[in-house]
Design a protein around this motif. Structure first.
Motif, short mmCIF file in Angstrom:
data_model
loop_
_atom_site.label_atom_id
_atom_site.label_comp_id
_atom_site.label_asym_id
_atom_site.label_seq_id
_atom_site.Cartn_x
_atom_site.Cartn_y
_atom_site.Cartn_z
N ASP A 159 0.75 -1.11 -0.17
CA ASP A 159 0.04 -0.22 -0.07
C ASP A 159 1.00 1.17 -0.07
O ASP A 159 1.20 1.71 1.07
CB ASP A 159 -0.89 -0.02 1.39
N ALA A 160 1.51 1.69 -1.01
CA ALA A 160 2.51 2.63 -1.34
C ALA A 160 2.20 3.46 -2.41
O ALA A 160 1.79 3.00 -3.51
CB ALA A 160 3.83 1.94 -1.42
N ASP A 161 2.56 4.60 -2.34
CA ASP A 161 2.57 5.66 -3.56
C ASP A 161 3.88 6.02 -4.05
O ASP A 161 4.07 6.29 -5.27
CB ASP A 161 1.93 6.86 -3.05
N THR A 162 4.89 5.89 -3.41
CA THR A 162 6.36 6.30 -3.81
C THR A 162 7.35 5.15 -3.56
O THR A 162 7.14 4.40 -2.86
CB THR A 162 6.62 7.52 -2.97
N VAL A 163 8.51 5.52 -4.19
CA VAL A 163 9.56 4.41 -4.00
C VAL A 163 9.84 4.45 -2.44
O VAL A 163 10.13 3.57 -1.87
CB VAL A 163 10.61 5.00 -4.98
N GLY A 164 9.99 5.93 -1.86
CA GLY A 164 10.34 5.75 -0.42
C GLY A 164 9.49 5.14 0.44
O GLY A 164 9.84 4.29 1.40
N ASP A 165 8.05 4.98 0.03
CA ASP A 165 7.23 4.09 0.93
C ASP A 165 7.46 2.72 0.86
O ASP A 165 7.53 1.93 1.88
CB ASP A 165 5.65 4.21 0.51
N VAL A 166 7.85 2.13 -0.33
CA VAL A 166 8.34 0.92 -0.57
C VAL A 166 9.70 0.26 0.14
O VAL A 166 9.51 -0.50 1.02
CB VAL A 166 8.55 0.43 -1.90
N LEU A 167 10.64 1.44 0.39
CA LEU A 167 11.77 1.12 0.95
C LEU A 167 11.86 1.19 2.36
O LEU A 167 12.16 0.43 3.01
CB LEU A 167 12.82 2.48 0.41
N VAL A 168 10.62 1.97 3.02
CA VAL A 168 10.42 1.89 4.33
C VAL A 168 9.91 0.51 4.78
O VAL A 168 10.42 -0.29 5.59
CB VAL A 168 9.57 2.98 4.83
N ALA A 169 8.83 0.12 3.97
CA ALA A 169 8.67 -1.14 4.04
C ALA A 169 9.39 -2.41 3.93
O ALA A 169 9.44 -3.09 4.79
CB ALA A 169 7.48 -1.43 3.13
N ILE A 170 10.19 -2.30 3.26
CA ILE A 170 11.28 -3.20 2.97
C ILE A 170 12.38 -3.44 4.23
O ILE A 170 12.64 -4.47 4.58
CB ILE A 170 12.29 -3.12 1.66
N GLU A 171 12.67 -2.10 4.49
CA GLU A 171 13.64 -2.02 5.91
C GLU A 171 12.99 -2.61 7.00
O GLU A 171 13.54 -3.21 7.94
CB GLU A 171 13.84 -0.74 5.98
N ARG A 172 11.55 -2.57 6.92
CA ARG A 172 10.56 -3.05 8.01
C ARG A 172 10.67 -4.66 8.20
O ARG A 172 10.73 -5.28 8.93
CB ARG A 172 9.35 -2.49 8.34
N GLU A 173 10.57 -5.10 6.82
CA GLU A 173 10.28 -6.33 6.54
C GLU A 173 11.25 -7.19 6.56
O GLU A 173 11.36 -8.49 7.30
CB GLU A 173 9.69 -6.64 5.24
N PHE A 174 12.67 -6.84 6.44
CA PHE A 174 13.87 -7.79 6.31
C PHE A 174 14.75 -7.13 7.24
O PHE A 174 15.50 -6.02 7.11
CB PHE A 174 14.59 -7.81 4.82
N GLU A 175 14.84 -7.71 8.57
CA GLU A 175 15.79 -7.27 9.56
C GLU A 175 17.28 -6.85 9.16
O GLU A 175 18.01 -5.87 9.42
CB GLU A 175 15.87 -8.30 10.78
N GLY A 176 17.66 -7.79 8.12
CA GLY A 176 19.05 -7.64 7.66
C GLY A 176 19.17 -6.31 6.97
O GLY A 176 20.38 -5.76 6.59
N LEU A 177 18.05 -5.53 6.48
CA LEU A 177 18.13 -4.40 5.53
C LEU A 177 17.78 -3.00 6.54
O LEU A 177 17.78 -2.15 5.90
CB LEU A 177 17.16 -4.47 4.38
N ALA A 178 17.24 -3.34 7.64
CA ALA A 178 17.18 -2.12 8.50
C ALA A 178 18.19 -1.02 8.51
O ALA A 178 19.32 -1.49 8.94
CB ALA A 178 16.55 -2.90 9.68
N GLY A 179 18.00 -0.11 8.32
CA GLY A 179 19.00 1.14 8.14
C GLY A 179 19.96 0.94 7.13
O GLY A 179 21.04 1.86 7.14
N GLU A 180 20.13 0.08 5.98
CA GLU A 180 20.95 -0.08 5.08
C GLU A 180 20.57 0.75 3.77
O GLU A 180 21.35 0.70 3.17
CB GLU A 180 20.98 -1.80 4.83
N ILE A 181 19.19 0.92 3.69
CA ILE A 181 18.72 1.16 2.50
C ILE A 181 18.66 3.13 2.62
O ILE A 181 18.91 3.83 1.71
CB ILE A 181 17.61 0.86 1.81
N LEU A 182 17.92 3.38 3.64
CA LEU A 182 17.62 4.79 4.00
C LEU A 182 18.29 5.25 4.98
O LEU A 182 18.77 4.57 5.92
CB LEU A 182 16.06 4.95 4.19
N ASP A 183 18.68 6.60 4.87
CA ASP A 183 19.21 7.33 5.82
C ASP A 183 18.64 8.73 5.86
O ASP A 183 18.73 9.45 4.97
CB ASP A 183 20.72 7.72 5.65
#
Length: 95
Positions: free
Chosen positions: A25-49
């Motif tokens: 349920d996303a409108d932007t790339v940023g919405d998806v990236l936030v969801a990915i970081e939440r879903e995959f523990e190993g990606l938390a804080g690795e994509i967005l700053d």
């Protein structure tokens, strides 16, 4: 909306596979990236700053770098493909 997500190198290891399809349920790339970081523990804080794509991380939407579009505010459409590349280091060693 359904999106195809492609992960490379260490990001692929963190997710456990190269390609996944997810509904967001996303409108932007940023919405998806936030969801990915939440879903995959190993990606938390690795994509967005601080709300932006981290330096040296490359995010492509349908093959085009989002930084050359509207960054994390780039809109997404159903069936888009988001490819995420981690920082790459290395080079030629002494042979």
């Amino acid at each position: 909306m359904s999106l195809q997500l492609r992960f490379f190198a260490t990001f692929r290891e963190a997710v456990g596979t190269k390609t996944i399809t997810r509904d967001y349920d996303a409108d932007t790339v940023g919405d998806v990236l936030v969801a990915i970081e939440r879903e995959f523990e190993g990606l938390a804080g690795e994509i967005l700053d601080d709300g932006a794509v981290r330096p040296q991380v490359n995010v492509l939407l349908n093959g085009r770098d989002v930084e050359h579009q509207s960054g994390v505010e780039t809109p997404i459409e159903p069936d888009d493909t988001l490819s995420i590349f981690p920082p790459v280091a290395g080079g030629a060693g002494n042979a």
